[in-house]
Design a protein around this motif. Structure first.
Motif, short mmCIF file in Angstrom:
data_model
loop_
_atom_site.label_atom_id
_atom_site.label_comp_id
_atom_site.label_asym_id
_atom_site.label_seq_id
_atom_site.Cartn_x
_atom_site.Cartn_y
_atom_site.Cartn_z
N ASP A 51 0.82 -1.20 0.00
CA ASP A 51 0.00 0.00 0.00
C ASP A 51 0.86 1.26 0.00
O ASP A 51 2.01 1.24 0.40
CB ASP A 51 -0.92 0.02 1.22
CG ASP A 51 -1.97 -1.07 1.15
OD1 ASP A 51 -2.55 -1.25 0.07
OD2 ASP A 51 -2.19 -1.75 2.17
N GLU A 65 -7.75 -1.34 -2.64
CA GLU A 65 -8.71 -0.36 -3.14
C GLU A 65 -8.75 -0.29 -4.66
O GLU A 65 -9.71 0.21 -5.24
CB GLU A 65 -8.44 1.03 -2.57
CG GLU A 65 -7.15 1.66 -3.11
CD GLU A 65 -6.87 3.00 -2.49
OE1 GLU A 65 -7.24 4.02 -3.10
OE2 GLU A 65 -6.28 3.02 -1.40
N HIS A 66 -7.73 -0.79 -5.33
CA HIS A 66 -7.67 -0.77 -6.79
C HIS A 66 -8.00 -2.13 -7.41
O HIS A 66 -7.98 -2.28 -8.62
CB HIS A 66 -6.28 -0.34 -7.28
CG HIS A 66 -5.83 0.94 -6.69
ND1 HIS A 66 -6.42 2.15 -6.96
CD2 HIS A 66 -4.85 1.20 -5.79
CE1 HIS A 66 -5.82 3.10 -6.27
NE2 HIS A 66 -4.87 2.55 -5.56
#
Length: 155
Positions: A51, A65-66
């Motif tokens: 991250d 999140e991607h």
């Protein structure tokens, strides 16, 4: 031989076609292959293996999140146009001196960053990272100009 970071420029329509199974990721043109530097670059820019805070966290985006999903035997990560723009603007401001301040081959070895090994030439790896950043910045610039997004995967 495996573990190569790849970027594919995508439209919303192409993403939908991949998600529906209409098009295989393997049939998409790879717009940039950064080979095995992807994890070294991620660690250098963000101090983490996975991250990173936006916008530099978008440069190598294998964060949850991607995550788009698993397609054609690989995990895909999607950067939307706005995220590509933010990453591009951050890269545009990043100087080699900024990268040097973040860069530590010793820390990469200690954290088990792939594929870093004992005895590597620190300056050679630094130059390779700068070259990779330049290539990503150029790709992101064209992607932004064309209002597209980026798929990233490791294969």
């Amino acid at each position: 031989m495996g573990m190569s970071g790849r970027y594919v420029v995508v439209t919303d329509e192409l993403v939908q076609s991949i998600q529906s199974g209409e098009i295989s990721v393997h049939d998409c043109q790879v717009d940039l292959d950064i080979d095995k530097t992807w994890q070294m670059l991620q660690f250098t820019l963000n101090g983490s293996l996975l991250d990173g805070e936006p916008p530099l966290g978008y440069v190598v985006p294998p964060a949850s999140e991607h995550y788009l999903g698993r397609y054609d035997d690989m995990d895909l990560f999607l950067l939307k146009h706005k995220q590509v723009l933010e990453a591009y603007m951050a890269l545009e401001q990043l100087t080699p001196d900024d990268v040097r301040e973040r860069y530590s081959l010793k820390n990469m070895l200690a954290e088990g960053v792939y594929p870093v090994m004992e005895g590597w030439d620190e300056e050679e790896i630094f130059r390779e990272l700068i070259q990779t950043i330049d290539q990503i910045q150029a790709l992101f610039q064209v992607t932004v100009e064309n209002q597209n997004g980026i798929l990233f995967y490791v294969f």
